[in-house]
Design an enzyme around this catalytic site. Structure first.
Site, PDB file in Angstrom:
ATOM      1  N   ASP A 158       0.849  -1.199   0.000  1.00  0.00           N
ATOM      2  CA  ASP A 158       0.000   0.000   0.000  1.00  0.00           C
ATOM      3  C   ASP A 158       0.883   1.245   0.000  1.00  0.00           C
ATOM      4  O   ASP A 158       1.748   1.393   0.865  1.00  0.00           O
ATOM      5  CB  ASP A 158      -0.916  -0.009   1.228  1.00  0.00           C
ATOM      6  CG  ASP A 158      -2.090   0.942   1.052  1.00  0.00           C
ATOM      7  OD1 ASP A 158      -2.420   1.290  -0.093  1.00  0.00           O
ATOM      8  OD2 ASP A 158      -2.684   1.334   2.082  1.00  0.00           O
ATOM      9  N   HIS A 176      -3.915  14.039   0.645  1.00  0.00           N
ATOM     10  CA  HIS A 176      -4.175  13.183   1.809  1.00  0.00           C
ATOM     11  C   HIS A 176      -3.020  13.268   2.810  1.00  0.00           C
ATOM     12  O   HIS A 176      -3.246  13.466   4.009  1.00  0.00           O
ATOM     13  CB  HIS A 176      -4.378  11.733   1.366  1.00  0.00           C
ATOM     14  CG  HIS A 176      -4.452  10.756   2.500  1.00  0.00           C
ATOM     15  ND1 HIS A 176      -5.527  10.706   3.368  1.00  0.00           N
ATOM     16  CD2 HIS A 176      -3.579   9.810   2.937  1.00  0.00           C
ATOM     17  CE1 HIS A 176      -5.308   9.755   4.274  1.00  0.00           C
ATOM     18  NE2 HIS A 176      -4.138   9.203   4.042  1.00  0.00           N
ATOM     19  N   GLU A 199     -10.690   3.937   3.657  1.00  0.00           N
ATOM     20  CA  GLU A 199      -9.758   4.714   2.839  1.00  0.00           C
ATOM     21  C   GLU A 199     -10.132   4.491   1.385  1.00  0.00           C
ATOM     22  O   GLU A 199     -10.157   3.353   0.900  1.00  0.00           O
ATOM     23  CB  GLU A 199      -8.304   4.291   3.100  1.00  0.00           C
ATOM     24  CG  GLU A 199      -7.844   4.687   4.483  1.00  0.00           C
ATOM     25  CD  GLU A 199      -6.347   4.537   4.699  1.00  0.00           C
ATOM     26  OE1 GLU A 199      -5.760   3.576   4.149  1.00  0.00           O
ATOM     27  OE2 GLU A 199      -5.762   5.365   5.412  1.00  0.00           O
ATOM     28  N   GLU A 214      -9.295   4.221  -2.113  1.00  0.00           N
ATOM     29  CA  GLU A 214      -8.068   3.976  -2.866  1.00  0.00           C
ATOM     30  C   GLU A 214      -8.403   3.279  -4.173  1.00  0.00           C
ATOM     31  O   GLU A 214      -9.516   2.808  -4.374  1.00  0.00           O
ATOM     32  CB  GLU A 214      -7.110   3.055  -2.073  1.00  0.00           C
ATOM     33  CG  GLU A 214      -6.712   3.579  -0.709  1.00  0.00           C
ATOM     34  CD  GLU A 214      -5.505   2.853  -0.113  1.00  0.00           C
ATOM     35  OE1 GLU A 214      -4.765   2.186  -0.864  1.00  0.00           O
ATOM     36  OE2 GLU A 214      -5.319   2.968   1.104  1.00  0.00           O
ATOM     37  N   ASP A 222      -9.400   0.457   1.897  1.00  0.00           N
ATOM     38  CA  ASP A 222      -8.399  -0.047   2.830  1.00  0.00           C
ATOM     39  C   ASP A 222      -8.804   0.360   4.250  1.00  0.00           C
ATOM     40  O   ASP A 222      -8.370   1.372   4.780  1.00  0.00           O
ATOM     41  CB  ASP A 222      -7.036   0.531   2.458  1.00  0.00           C
ATOM     42  CG  ASP A 222      -5.908  -0.265   3.070  1.00  0.00           C
ATOM     43  OD1 ASP A 222      -6.093  -1.464   3.323  1.00  0.00           O
ATOM     44  OD2 ASP A 222      -4.828   0.317   3.290  1.00  0.00           O
ATOM     45  N   ARG A 273      -8.051   3.906  13.307  1.00  0.00           N
ATOM     46  CA  ARG A 273      -7.150   5.041  13.555  1.00  0.00           C
ATOM     47  C   ARG A 273      -6.578   5.065  14.968  1.00  0.00           C
ATOM     48  O   ARG A 273      -5.445   5.524  15.181  1.00  0.00           O
ATOM     49  CB  ARG A 273      -7.890   6.355  13.304  1.00  0.00           C
ATOM     50  CG  ARG A 273      -8.424   6.520  11.897  1.00  0.00           C
ATOM     51  CD  ARG A 273      -7.313   6.611  10.885  1.00  0.00           C
ATOM     52  NE  ARG A 273      -7.835   6.818   9.537  1.00  0.00           N
ATOM     53  CZ  ARG A 273      -7.125   6.619   8.430  1.00  0.00           C
ATOM     54  NH1 ARG A 273      -5.867   6.212   8.510  1.00  0.00           N
ATOM     55  NH2 ARG A 273      -7.657   6.814   7.250  1.00  0.00           N
ATOM     56  N   LYS A 310      -4.294  -1.928  10.119  1.00  0.00           N
ATOM     57  CA  LYS A 310      -4.501  -1.903   8.671  1.00  0.00           C
ATOM     58  C   LYS A 310      -4.696  -3.290   8.071  1.00  0.00           C
ATOM     59  O   LYS A 310      -5.178  -3.405   6.950  1.00  0.00           O
ATOM     60  CB  LYS A 310      -3.266  -1.287   7.993  1.00  0.00           C
ATOM     61  CG  LYS A 310      -2.989   0.145   8.384  1.00  0.00           C
ATOM     62  CD  LYS A 310      -3.883   1.083   7.629  1.00  0.00           C
ATOM     63  CE  LYS A 310      -3.439   2.506   7.787  1.00  0.00           C
ATOM     64  NZ  LYS A 310      -4.233   3.398   6.936  1.00  0.00           N
ATOM     65  N   THR A 350      -9.004  -5.493   3.673  1.00  0.00           N
ATOM     66  CA  THR A 350      -8.895  -4.579   2.525  1.00  0.00           C
ATOM     67  C   THR A 350      -9.882  -5.087   1.492  1.00  0.00           C
ATOM     68  O   THR A 350      -9.763  -6.231   1.042  1.00  0.00           O
ATOM     69  CB  THR A 350      -7.465  -4.602   1.946  1.00  0.00           C
ATOM     70  OG1 THR A 350      -6.538  -4.199   2.966  1.00  0.00           O
ATOM     71  CG2 THR A 350      -7.340  -3.669   0.753  1.00  0.00           C
ATOM     72  N   GLU A 407     -10.318  12.572   7.554  1.00  0.00           N
ATOM     73  CA  GLU A 407     -10.209  13.891   6.919  1.00  0.00           C
ATOM     74  C   GLU A 407     -11.571  14.580   6.815  1.00  0.00           C
ATOM     75  O   GLU A 407     -11.687  15.778   7.046  1.00  0.00           O
ATOM     76  CB  GLU A 407      -9.603  13.748   5.510  1.00  0.00           C
ATOM     77  CG  GLU A 407      -8.167  13.304   5.485  1.00  0.00           C
ATOM     78  CD  GLU A 407      -7.776  12.785   4.115  1.00  0.00           C
ATOM     79  OE1 GLU A 407      -8.021  11.594   3.811  1.00  0.00           O
ATOM     80  OE2 GLU A 407      -7.241  13.583   3.321  1.00  0.00           O
TER      81      GLU A 407
HETATM   82 CA    CA Z   1      -4.134   2.661   2.960  1.00  0.00          CA
END
Ligand code: CA
Length: 428
Positions: free
Chosen positions: A135, A142, A208, A210, A242, A246, A262, A266, A374
């Site tokens: 990744d 970002h 996320e 992506e 993904d 946090r 993480k 995914t 975000e």
């Molecule tokens: Ca990622």
């Protein structure tokens, strides 16, 4: 850049809003029932065209396609390994077979009957056996947003960021196909102001936005894929969510980077859109003049892709998902060729079916933010949904849907969607 022929039509009906026009023809792997073997197909309109059936009929072989056996397997890895001449040959053969003025398949009722399935009647599975998943972190917007939240405006981008396509090794075993439920992970975190870490379900669950590319032919260990040759090694792209925890990430990431925050899931979209299909949508990416990049990363400036992206969210109280963010792959600072060239510059070997994620794709606008972190500015600006519910991070039962589509001259080439519902954590 190749031109589009908007007059090209298939004898298969394709609705105007369909992502799967004859210009697209993305590859996927499907099952007609839970216990039946996985088969390779392409999407056209609402249909899946079974490529093993075409290969058995002698319609997908010869030249770089050999005996067509790459279409009879349960994954796309063998086709990915064959390389661009084979991909282009297969695409030409499929476009020809599906054209409205080509009788071979159109007028063979028996063959059509066995070769086509409605997409609603099949189960999509992972398109490839993914050996490795990497990744990247290639969106400047970002990285800047996250940097401002963590370190303040003056030190938002780390000193390496404009020199290195920053990335890390993810976990291939937990890459799942769209529709798979994702369980909120348990883990350690250290709440703000607390002296000691706590253990329990993640409280700051995020998505996320992506995209990812699949590697075609790889490179031998110790050798590299020069950037000029990278297009010969990239098969196609998918949408990627993904998922990220946090709070677990903030506590664990020093000093080696993300780990359990993480690698629990995914999600990817099931249809792999080939780089050949994306070719008409290539465009200029961000300028890379300040600083100049090392020569091994120098890339023609039209290696970005104009792919409109959207994130939708559906809470348990909603009847349909509603949009919460948009973005575009063209914002990405480091392009896919730079990512692959960088990944292999040290001799690391890439293999057919490896997946490389872009990193969260955010844009300059406030609604062009590719994560809850975000969008809600780390919880300070909750998102208000049409039900009156508010979100700073994801709640159990929330379904996240991501879509992506290219459009030019009325022609659509899209990715369908990647979808996943957040399930409650297992009690520990
Ligand atoms: Ca990622």
């Amino acid at each position: 850049m190749t031109t589009l022929d908007p007059s090209l039509r298939s004898f298969i009906d394709v609705a105007p809003d369909s992502h799967f026009s004859i210009h697209n023809l993305p590859y996927g792997v499907f099952k007609t029932s839970a216990n039946s073997p996985a088969r390779i197909g392409v999407a056209v309109g609402d249909e899946v065209l079974d490529l093993a059936v075409l290969a058995d009929a002698g319609l997908l072989d010869g030249g770089p396609l050999g005996d067509g056996s790459v279409f009879r397997g349960p994954t796309l890895n063998a086709l990915m390994a064959l390389g661009r001449p084979a991909w282009t040959a297969a695409r030409s053969a499929l476009v020809k077979l599906l054209r409205d003025d080509e009788p071979t398949l159109r007028d063979n009722a028996a063959l059509r009957d066995t070769a086509f399935h409605k997409q609603t009647t099949v189960e999509m599975v992972l398109p490839a056996a993914i050996g490795d998943y990497t990744d990247f972190y290639s969106s400047r917007e970002h990285a800047t947003n996250i940097g401002i939240m963590l370190r303040g405006k003056d030190n938002a981008l780390q000193p390496n960021w404009l020199h290195i396509p920053v990335g890390y090794h993810g976990r291939a075993s937990s890459v799942v196909v769209s529709g798979t439920g994702v369980r909120r992970p348990n883990g350690q975190s250290k709440p703000a102001g607390a002296d000691q870490p706590v253990f329990g379900p993640s409280r700051l669950m995020d998505f996320e936005l992506e995209m990812g590319f699949f590697v075609g032919p790889g490179n031998r260990l110790g050798e590299t894929i020069p950037i000029a040759e990278a297009p010969e090694h990239i098969f196609g792209m998918v949408l990627v969510n993904d998922w990220s925890a946090r709070d677990i990430q903030a506590w664990e990431y020093v000093p080696l980077g993300p780990f359990l925050s993480k690698n629990f899931a995914t999600s990817i979209s099931p249809w792999v859109v080939t780089m050949d299909a994306l070719e008409p949508f290539r465009c200029a990416g961000p300028a890379q003049t300040d600083p100049e990049v090392f020569s091994y990363l120098e890339s023609p400036d039209d290696r970005a892709y104009d792919i409109h992206l959207e994130v939708l969210l559906q809470s348990e109280r909603m009847t349909a998902p509603e949009p919460i963010a948009t973005s575009n792959l063209r914002y990405m600072y480091w392009n896919v060729c730079q990512q692959l060239a960088h990944h292999t510059i040290n001799g690391c070997n890439a293999r057919p079916g490896d997946l490389c994620g872009s990193g969260t794709i955010s844009g300059p606008g406030k609604h062009e933010r590719g994560s809850m972190m975000e969008l809600s500015w780390r919880g300070a600006e909750p998102i208000r949904l049409s039900t009156g519910e508010e979100r700073t991070f994801l709640a159990d039962g929330d379904t996240v849907v991501m879509t992506g589509c290219c459009e030019r001259d009325g022609v659509k080439v899209g990715f369908g969607e990647v979808r996943g519902t957040l399930l409650p954590a297992i009690a520990r």
